[in-house]
Design a protein around this motif. Structure first.
Motif, PDB file in Angstrom:
ATOM      1  N   GLY A   1       7.320  17.188  -8.218  1.00 15.24           N
ATOM      2  CA  GLY A   1       6.008  17.355  -8.826  1.00 15.24           C
ATOM      3  C   GLY A   1       5.088  18.169  -7.938  1.00 15.24           C
ATOM      4  N   PRO A   2       3.825  18.278  -8.318  1.00 14.16           N
ATOM      5  CA  PRO A   2       2.864  19.048  -7.511  1.00 14.16           C
ATOM      6  C   PRO A   2       2.651  18.436  -6.133  1.00 14.16           C
ATOM      7  CG  PRO A   2       1.735  17.816  -9.239  1.00 14.16           C
ATOM      8  CD  PRO A   2       3.193  17.683  -9.514  1.00 14.16           C
ATOM      9  N   GLU A   3       2.395  19.269  -5.160  1.00 16.47           N
ATOM     10  CA  GLU A   3       2.140  18.796  -3.797  1.00 16.47           C
ATOM     11  C   GLU A   3       0.791  18.078  -3.738  1.00 16.47           C
ATOM     12  OE1 GLU A   3       3.769  18.850  -0.829  1.00 16.47           O
ATOM     13  OE2 GLU A   3       5.568  19.544  -1.883  1.00 16.47           O
ATOM     14  N   PRO A   4       0.739  16.859  -3.209  1.00 16.04           N
ATOM     15  CA  PRO A   4      -0.543  16.149  -3.114  1.00 16.04           C
ATOM     16  C   PRO A   4      -1.471  16.818  -2.116  1.00 16.04           C
ATOM     17  CG  PRO A   4       1.183  14.943  -1.971  1.00 16.04           C
ATOM     18  CD  PRO A   4       1.860  16.071  -2.679  1.00 16.04           C
ATOM     19  N   ASP A   5      -2.759  16.648  -2.327  1.00 18.26           N
ATOM     20  CA  ASP A   5      -3.739  17.191  -1.386  1.00 18.26           C
ATOM     21  C   ASP A   5      -4.544  16.050  -0.772  1.00 18.26           C
ATOM     22  OD1 ASP A   5      -5.401  16.386  -3.417  1.00 18.26           O
ATOM     23  OD2 ASP A   5      -6.193  18.374  -3.887  1.00 18.26           O
ATOM     24  N   SER A   6      -5.572  16.397  -0.051  1.00 20.03           N
ATOM     25  CA  SER A   6      -6.407  15.407   0.634  1.00 20.03           C
ATOM     26  C   SER A   6      -7.007  14.406  -0.353  1.00 20.03           C
ATOM     27  CB  SER A   6      -7.522  16.128   1.399  1.00 20.03           C
ATOM     28  OG  SER A   6      -8.481  15.227   1.882  1.00 20.03           O
ATOM     29  N   TYR A   7      -7.468  14.916  -1.497  1.00 19.00           N
ATOM     30  CA  TYR A   7      -8.095  14.041  -2.500  1.00 19.00           C
ATOM     31  C   TYR A   7      -7.079  13.049  -3.063  1.00 19.00           C
ATOM     32  CZ  TYR A   7     -10.835  12.607  -6.565  1.00 19.00           C
ATOM     33  OH  TYR A   7     -11.523  11.866  -7.492  1.00 19.00           O
ATOM     34  N   THR A   8      -5.833  13.483  -3.226  1.00 17.19           N
ATOM     35  CA  THR A   8      -4.780  12.593  -3.731  1.00 17.19           C
ATOM     36  C   THR A   8      -4.648  11.374  -2.839  1.00 17.19           C
ATOM     37  OG1 THR A   8      -3.577  14.604  -4.362  1.00 17.19           O
ATOM     38  CG2 THR A   8      -2.408  12.521  -4.572  1.00 17.19           C
ATOM     39  N   PHE A   9      -4.503  11.622  -1.542  1.00 16.50           N
ATOM     40  CA  PHE A   9      -4.305  10.514  -0.607  1.00 16.50           C
ATOM     41  C   PHE A   9      -5.550   9.634  -0.495  1.00 16.50           C
ATOM     42  CE2 PHE A   9      -1.003  13.525   0.958  1.00 16.50           C
ATOM     43  CZ  PHE A   9       0.094  12.686   0.753  1.00 16.50           C
ATOM     44  N   SER A  10      -6.718  10.236  -0.583  1.00 15.07           N
ATOM     45  CA  SER A  10      -7.957   9.450  -0.547  1.00 15.07           C
ATOM     46  C   SER A  10      -8.012   8.485  -1.722  1.00 15.07           C
ATOM     47  CB  SER A  10      -9.173  10.380  -0.566  1.00 15.07           C
ATOM     48  OG  SER A  10      -9.222  11.177   0.592  1.00 15.07           O
TER      49      SER A  10
ATOM     50  N   CYS B   1      -5.094   1.186  -2.805  1.00 15.28           N
ATOM     51  CA  CYS B   1      -4.511   0.165  -1.928  1.00 15.28           C
ATOM     52  C   CYS B   1      -5.575  -0.821  -1.452  1.00 15.28           C
ATOM     53  CB  CYS B   1      -3.826   0.821  -0.731  1.00 15.28           C
ATOM     54  SG  CYS B   1      -2.385   1.807  -1.179  1.00 15.28           S
ATOM     55  N   SER B   2      -6.783  -0.309  -1.194  1.00 14.10           N
ATOM     56  CA  SER B   2      -7.900  -1.188  -0.799  1.00 14.10           C
ATOM     57  C   SER B   2      -8.227  -2.175  -1.907  1.00 14.10           C
ATOM     58  CB  SER B   2      -9.146  -0.353  -0.482  1.00 14.10           C
ATOM     59  OG  SER B   2      -8.935   0.498   0.601  1.00 14.10           O
ATOM     60  N   LEU B   3      -8.301  -1.644  -3.132  1.00 17.07           N
ATOM     61  CA  LEU B   3      -8.642  -2.498  -4.266  1.00 17.07           C
ATOM     62  C   LEU B   3      -7.555  -3.529  -4.540  1.00 17.07           C
ATOM     63  CD1 LEU B   3     -10.081   0.345  -6.508  1.00 17.07           C
ATOM     64  CD2 LEU B   3     -11.391  -1.536  -5.522  1.00 17.07           C
ATOM     65  N   LEU B   4      -6.308  -3.188  -4.218  1.00 15.29           N
ATOM     66  CA  LEU B   4      -5.196  -4.137  -4.371  1.00 15.29           C
ATOM     67  C   LEU B   4      -5.059  -5.051  -3.162  1.00 15.29           C
ATOM     68  CD1 LEU B   4      -2.361  -1.866  -5.846  1.00 15.29           C
ATOM     69  CD2 LEU B   4      -3.357  -3.875  -6.953  1.00 15.29           C
ATOM     70  N   SER B   5      -5.788  -4.741  -2.065  1.00 16.73           N
ATOM     71  CA  SER B   5      -5.628  -5.431  -0.774  1.00 16.73           C
ATOM     72  C   SER B   5      -4.164  -5.413  -0.344  1.00 16.73           C
ATOM     73  CB  SER B   5      -6.141  -6.880  -0.868  1.00 16.73           C
ATOM     74  OG  SER B   5      -7.516  -6.896  -1.109  1.00 16.73           O
ATOM     75  N   ASP B   6      -3.504  -4.270  -0.570  1.00 18.48           N
ATOM     76  CA  ASP B   6      -2.074  -4.115  -0.290  1.00 18.48           C
ATOM     77  C   ASP B   6      -1.899  -3.286   0.976  1.00 18.48           C
ATOM     78  OD1 ASP B   6       0.668  -3.652  -0.290  1.00 18.48           O
ATOM     79  OD2 ASP B   6       0.786  -3.510  -2.487  1.00 18.48           O
ATOM     80  N   LEU B   7      -1.793  -3.978   2.102  1.00 14.57           N
ATOM     81  CA  LEU B   7      -1.683  -3.302   3.392  1.00 14.57           C
ATOM     82  C   LEU B   7      -0.356  -2.556   3.521  1.00 14.57           C
ATOM     83  CD1 LEU B   7      -2.945  -2.797   6.160  1.00 14.57           C
ATOM     84  CD2 LEU B   7      -1.929  -4.940   6.955  1.00 14.57           C
ATOM     85  N   ARG B   8       0.710  -3.140   2.995  1.00 11.30           N
ATOM     86  CA  ARG B   8       2.028  -2.502   3.092  1.00 11.30           C
ATOM     87  C   ARG B   8       2.031  -1.137   2.398  1.00 11.30           C
ATOM     88  NH1 ARG B   8       6.306  -1.880  -0.004  1.00 11.30           N
ATOM     89  NH2 ARG B   8       5.337  -3.048  -1.708  1.00 11.30           N
ATOM     90  N   GLN B   9       1.510  -1.110   1.161  1.00 11.34           N
ATOM     91  CA  GLN B   9       1.436   0.156   0.434  1.00 11.34           C
ATOM     92  C   GLN B   9       0.505   1.140   1.138  1.00 11.34           C
ATOM     93  OE1 GLN B   9       3.126   1.134  -2.142  1.00 11.34           O
ATOM     94  NE2 GLN B   9       3.508  -0.499  -3.616  1.00 11.34           N
ATOM     95  N   GLY B  10      -0.582   0.632   1.710  1.00 14.13           N
ATOM     96  CA  GLY B  10      -1.523   1.496   2.417  1.00 14.13           C
ATOM     97  C   GLY B  10      -0.868   2.207   3.588  1.00 14.13           C
ATOM     98  N   ARG B  11      -0.062   1.449   4.339  1.00 16.54           N
ATOM     99  CA  ARG B  11       0.646   2.065   5.469  1.00 16.54           C
ATOM    100  C   ARG B  11       1.652   3.111   4.990  1.00 16.54           C
ATOM    101  NH1 ARG B  11       1.508  -3.782   8.333  1.00 16.54           N
ATOM    102  NH2 ARG B  11      -0.381  -3.796   9.621  1.00 16.54           N
TER     103      ARG B  11
END
Length: 759
Positions: A143-152, A158-168
């Motif tokens: 698929g398309p290459e992610p950019d800075s906004y994608t990762f943000s 991940c914050s809203l899910l409180s999912d630290l594993r996915q965040g890492r």
């Protein structure tokens, strides 16, 4: 002829706050007809016009108008254009129609990162957080290459899910794509780590950033606050002030949120005024709220009065500031003024007043305000329900609790953790532990309040073993208890005298820096005393750097139950302002220690401290006089009391009559207890024993018949013993229920035979 270049002005008009969103479809169609029928070829129409109109639809969430634009895009063969597809995805996502947004995404053959980001954001704003992550992973290969906004965006999810594993995991992908030093990604990482409870990782990201903006500083300050490091957050605020950047309104709101003194609030207030932040509504409203929380209602009102046109949040803040400080007349008057100013009182207003009434122990008034709110046709929300439930627990209105529970279930509020936590607490206080357990079992995302409510509930209802088991489960679930949890589980240890577990919790409290907590120390004193370790109680007492009245009362009471009357009174005499509990503990110490004259002096000294004797004090005094054989004095005290004697007071005299074999006063005391309708089986047995001592067998039989008629039965005796880290309970007439009863019985018979031989 009107030119198409005029379209942006029309689009801007859709963004005006007062624009009527429900513009009729007929007008919209006429508008588009005037564009297409003006003689300009379709090929000459600027495509950005449709894009700007779609942006206006997103702002106003105008689904119907957006559909009309979408139809024109399709008619003109522009649906495969990634620019329009991105706008359509944003539009349908904003209107809550995610399925159509997905269709718009998949109809574009040449997908790009803008489409990807729009779809991720669309899932996120509609609460489909896991779906946003799944969508990203599905499109990450080929698929398309992610950019800075994608990762943000993904890190926010991940914050809203409180999912630290996915965040890492997202952090690792961002590093692989070369965004390790990107400002926006780093800011999002700090926020994610802070929200997920990994503050240290957030600090490491912040410290390693080659450049920082105001968002970076606000993110780390928020992370400190979210994880309970308020002092460190204020240090970061000071560092920001000393840097080349200037704090903004978000910084000021964060700084105010951790203020605990009026002096600090005034200092920040001065900085706010000097730097022009006092005109920002969020800062002004925070100042009003914080002044109110610190008891500075006049300052709160001064800030409010300087607002040219206060909004609803400002009104609610100043109303709550008065309510929090017990100025309920003023808060109600402000509520009326708010209505006159054109703002209708809402759920937020009433929730604030109700919460303040509950916090100030005005449970009945809180219920009246809640009823008034319902009469106005306002529907309680999660905050209102969570606020009113503690008031119900204080007045123990079990039926009201069930009604609100039913309302919460019908209106889909019951699944909220805050409501369920409050329900657990309220059911437990209303002596309905079974209902508390049922609600607790439904809480999937249990936090420290959920676990603490259950631990406290079990302890309050005498289910001490269950309280200890729940505490153990809480530790296994890696939830760090708070002082209330530790205090309650220690009371459970005291309830069944399990000294080993009490010591383990004591060690745990010391390791986790709870030992310095005054309430925890007080609970330890009580636990050790009730487990027969009065020296350990004294050791904890001596090591405490801060002792309040509750601590002193616990130590006095500990000495009292061990018969160490003089030591108890030594501490009592050090209490500068004793309360009614202090006097009960001291009188109990005199009673157990046989200090009759001291007890009389202490009882008579209550008026010197402005304390009127209550039923408990009279019961202690009757017991002191009665046990020493001064039955007539005890009887005269009861007759001259300013309040009617309850069964406990007559029971104290009855017990003394059994000790000193006084049939006349004993029979009279027993008659008063029976006439009161008391169903305590102990008193009936005591009356029966006194009568039996004097050979009054007919009267004994009458008492037994009366017990049967009233359904009064003597509870089975129960004892506990702790062996091999396990508490064993033995109930009279239920011996065979213990798995080792046969072995125990043989051992008892052997000991009994040996004792007979020794005679």
């Amino acid at each position: 002829m009107r030119l198409v270049t005029q379209l942006p002005k029309t689009a801007i008009s859709f963004c005006k706050p007062n624009f009527h969103i429900s513009l009729s479809l007929a007008i919209s169609e006429k508008f588009f007809s005037s564009i297409l029928d003006c003689g300009t070829p379709v090929s000459n129409i600027n495509p950005k016009s449709y894009g700007q109109l779609l942006e206006a639809c997103v702002t106003n969430k105008n689904l119907e108008f957006g559909k009309l634009i979408h139809s024109k895009i399709v008619i003109n063969g522009l649906e495969n254009d990634s620019f329009f597809a991105t706008k359509l995805i944003s539009h349908y996502s904003a209107c809550g129609n995610v399925s159509v947004a997905e269709l718009a995404f998949h109809r574009v053959s040449a997908q790009n990162v803008f489409l990807l980001n729009a779809m991720i954001r669309g899932y996120s704003i509609n609460g489909l957080y896991q779906k946003a992550l799944d969508f990203f992973y599905e499109n990450s290969n080929g698929g398309p290459e992610p950019d800075s906004y994608t990762f943000s965006c993904l890190l926010k999810v991940c914050s809203l899910l409180s999912d630290l594993r996915q965040g890492r995991k997202i952090q690792d992908l961002a590093l692989e794509c070369g965004f390790g030093s990107d400002l926006f990604v780093s800011n999002s990482l700090i926020a994610m780590f802070g929200k997920c409870g990994s503050l240290l990782e957030g600090i490491l990201v912040f410290e390693s950033m080659p450049q920082r903006d105001i968002v970076s500083w606000n993110s780390i300050i928020t992370a400190y606050i979210h994880n309970g490091f308020d002092c460190e957050a204020m240090v970061k605020v000071q560092e920001l002030i000393q840097s080349s950047l200037r704090p903004d309104a978000v910084t000021m709101v964060n700084a105010l949120s951790v203020c605990t003194s009026a002096a600090t609030i005034r200092e920040i207030h001065c900085y706010v005024v000097r730097n022009g932040h006092d005109s920002t509504p969020s800062v002004r409203n925070s100042l009003i709220s914080k002044y109110g929380m610190c008891g500075q209602t006049e300052e709160a009102h001064l800030v409010f009065n300087k607002v040219f046109r206060p909004d609803k949040v400002a009104w609610n803040a100043v109303i709550c500031s008065y309510a929090q400080n017990g100025c309920f007349k003023e808060s109600i008057q402000l509520l009326r003024e708010m209505n006159l100013a054109g703002f209708d009182s809402d759920i937020v207003t009433y929730s604030g007043i109700i919460s303040s009434l509950v916090q100030n122990d005005y449970a009945d008034e809180a219920m009246e305000t809640f009823t008034e709110m319902l009469n106005l046709g306002l529907k309680p929300d999660v905050i209102t329900v969570a606020s009113i439930l503690p008031a119900i627990s204080d007045i123990k209105h079990f039926n009201n609790c069930k009604e609100i529970h039913g309302y919460s279930y019908r209106h889909e509020l019951e699944s909220d953790r805050r409501v369920r936590n409050a329900l657990v607490s309220v059911y437990a206080k209303c002596d309905s532990i079974q209902n508390a357990v049922r609600v607790f079992a439904k809480i999937k995302d249990r936090d420290v309040i959920s676990w603490s409510s259950m631990v406290v509930g079990y302890a309050q209802n005498g289910h001490f073993n269950e309280s200890l088991d729940t505490f153990s489960e809480m530790i296994k679930d890696q939830i760090i208890p708070n002082p209330i949890t530790v205090t309650s589980v220690l009371s459970a240890c005291a309830g069944i005298s399990v000294i080993r577990q009490g010591k383990e919790i004591h060690l745990w409290a010391l390791k986790n820096e709870f030992g310095a907590q005054t309430f925890v120390g007080t609970a330890l004193i009580d636990m050790y005393a009730k487990c027969g370790r009065i020296e350990d109680s004294k050791r904890v007492f001596d090591l405490m750097t801060e002792k309040n009245l509750v601590t002193l009362n616990s130590m006095i009471g500990g000495y009292a139950i061990h018969g160490l009357g003089k030591k108890a009174l030594d501490i009592f005499r050090k209490v500068e302002e004793p309360d009614h509990i202090s006097f009960i503990a001291a009188l109990s110490a005199c009673n157990h220690g046989g200090l009759i004259e001291e007890g009389i002096k202490i009882f008579n000294s209550m008026k010197d401290f402005g304390i009127s004797p209550r039923e408990g004090h009279f019961a202690c005094m009757v017991d002191i006089l009665g046990r020493s054989g001064r039955l007539n004095e005890a009887f005269d005290l009861i007759r001259t009391m300013p309040i009617k004697a309850n069964p406990d007071i007559w029971g104290a005299l009855l017990g003394a009559c059994k000790i000193h074999s006084n049939l006349e006063i004993g029979f009279y005391s027993g008659a008063q207890i029976i006439e009161s309708g008391c169903e305590n089986p102990g008193y009936y047995v005591l009356i029966s024993n006194i009568l039996a001592d004097f050979g009054k067998w007919e009267e004994v039989e009458t008492i037994r018949k009366l017990m049967k008629e009233r359904g009064v039965s003597k509870g089975a005796a129960c004892s506990w013993i702790e062996m091999n880290n396990e508490v064993h309970s033995f109930v009279a007439k239920e011996r065979a229920q213990h798995p080792e009863w046969e072995t125990l019985s043989k051992m008892l018979r052997s000991l009994y035979d040996q004792m007979k031989e020794m005679k």
